[in-house]
Structure formats: C-alpha cells, structure tokens
Design an enzyme around this catalytic site. Sequence first.
Site, short mmCIF file in Angstrom:
data_model
loop_
_atom_site.label_atom_id
_atom_site.label_comp_id
_atom_site.label_asym_id
_atom_site.label_seq_id
_atom_site.Cartn_x
_atom_site.Cartn_y
_atom_site.Cartn_z
N GLN A 83 -1.29 -6.27 0.72
CA GLN A 83 -1.34 -7.44 1.82
C GLN A 83 -2.88 -7.39 3.13
O GLN A 83 -2.84 -8.24 3.62
CB GLN A 83 0.24 -7.02 2.87
CG GLN A 83 0.06 -8.02 3.91
CD GLN A 83 1.69 -7.33 5.09
OE1 GLN A 83 1.79 -5.84 5.30
NE2 GLN A 83 2.27 -8.34 5.66
N GLY A 134 -7.49 -0.39 -2.66
CA GLY A 134 -6.31 -0.58 -2.18
C GLY A 134 -6.13 -2.36 -1.81
O GLY A 134 -5.70 -2.94 -0.99
N TYR A 150 8.10 6.76 4.67
CA TYR A 150 6.71 7.01 4.79
C TYR A 150 6.11 6.81 6.17
O TYR A 150 5.06 7.49 6.91
CB TYR A 150 6.82 5.03 5.37
CG TYR A 150 5.58 4.53 5.80
CD1 TYR A 150 4.46 4.55 4.68
CD2 TYR A 150 5.39 3.33 6.26
CE1 TYR A 150 3.22 3.39 4.92
CE2 TYR A 150 4.75 2.39 6.97
CZ TYR A 150 3.71 3.14 6.30
OH TYR A 150 2.14 1.81 6.28
#
Length: 311
Positions: A13, A9, A140
């Site tokens: 961000q 990943g 989430y």
Amino acid sequence: MKDKILVIGAGGQIGKELVEELCTIYGNDNIIASDIKPDATSPCTFEILDVLDGKAITTVIKKHNVKDVYLLAALLSATAEKYPEKGWKLNMEGLLNVLELMREKVINKLFWPSSIAVFGPNTPKVNTPQYTVMEPSTIYGISKQAGERWCEYYFRRYGADVRSLRYPGLISYKSSPGGGTTDYAVDIYHEALAHGKYECFLNSDTILPMMYMPDALKATIGIMQQDSDKIKIRSSYNLAAISFSPKEIAAEIKSHIPSFEITYKADTRQAIADSWPQSINDSEARQDWGWKHKYTLDTMTTDMLLNLKKF
C-alpha cells in the site's frame, strides 16, 4: 557509481506510491524497487527479493550500491492475527536482516515504519503521548513494539542511523487495502462511488487516527532527508494528522454523494480498533524535524472522490 535507494516491499500500500515519489525526487535511475512478486509497472529498476533472505538482500544492495533503505515489507494487523507465527517471522526477521547490514556499515540509513498498533487497551486513548503505556494486544503491534526496541538498540549500540514513524491508518486512492484494521476508510470511498452504499466492519462511533497518503509520504521522505542530529527519537516518532469515526467519514462522503448510505456490522477487527488510540500527540515530530500535515477530512474526501472518478 552513485549511491542509490532501495525500497523493500515496494508492492504494498505504501511502497508503490513511495517508489513513485522517490523517483520524482531523485530520478528513476537512483531508485531500486523490490518485492517477492515482480512488478512490470515499476518506474525504476525492480528486483525480486524476499526480506527473509538476508544473503539476497546483501547481494541486491551491493549490486546497486544502495546506501539508504526503506523497509516496508510486513504483515498487517488483521492479516497477522490470522497467521500470527508468519506475522512475527516476517515483521521481525526482515528487520533484523537489514539492521545487521547497518551494524556492518553496508548501508547508511534505514527507514522502518512502526504503527499506532504498538499501543494497547491501557494506553491513554485521547492525545496519546510519545512516551506512555503500550501493551499491544495484537501480533502486529507486538512485533512493531519489539521492532522499535531493536531499532533503538542498534542505534545506541552500533550507531545505526535508523528512522521510524508510528503510522496511523493510511488512506489512498492509488492502492488497494493491505489487510489492516483501518482499511474501511479506503474501502468506503470505492464502495460509495461504485454502489452508493457501504457495510462497515467497525461500529459507527469508533474513532481512530488517520492520515492521507500524500501526508504520509511527505513525513516518510521528510524524516529521511533530515540531518541525523535532528532525529532525537530512535525508537519511533508519533505521527498524526486527523481522527474520525465511520459515522463522520460517511457524513463527509454524503455531502458529495447525497444518496450514499452506510450500515454497520462489526467483526473481529472491532476488538483491534478498540485497543488503539483515538488521537495522537505528535509534538516531538513537529518540534524535532518540522513535521506538519496538510490534509483534513474535508480536503482528503474531496481529493479522494475526484481522483477515484478518474480510474
């Protein structure tokens, strides 16, 4: 062949900046970055990798003699609410794929990020303790809470050296927002410089825990560098730095850009924010392995605006 570090990943961000920091500390040759899309700007070896493909993960790990993994691939809060099944699948199956490699002793250490999203509307909102009522209300948050339980289970059952932090909202000038509820605190700086105004998707007095990216990277790498016996919590550590509302960050920006204006138009992310804490008690992280943040709202704003002006 020297042991290496894999970041799964790496295009997200946190991932991009984590890879840069790890390369600075350990050298480009010792870091492997990976994501589902290629990245020609990566400073180190890059592998295209789908976290849902367990065999591919194993192949990359054995190919490069990887011993430590940072698993950052996830679908964040607001995006996961739009695609709940996809969010659950990505966040859970990806973690279990890597945990299985720990059970099989293929890798030595795993960092997996949790989030303040594990907390819910019945959680104490101020100075939220490490151990408390959770009851997350988003996919989430549910996936992160379940992930914490899996991490602790694999540690207790198989001795898997898993390390985790409950991130607050993260703010950075280097990377774009990733679909999270706290992303207004990134957008607002960009909009302030580009247009002198910002329409916030949260109400003015919505206080949330936040952290500047350099502090987040310091905590992430810091917990992985500790001796195993210092890591007392194997679900996930509370992590904190600063808490503020849109009104407060706007006032801070206004002290640098006097003409800046903010308006408010709450959307579906307001309900998510309302279910989360306003401030976090992270005394366990500070006591167990010496965590300490550096940036305040003032120093973060100064640094954000200074660096964004260079872009």
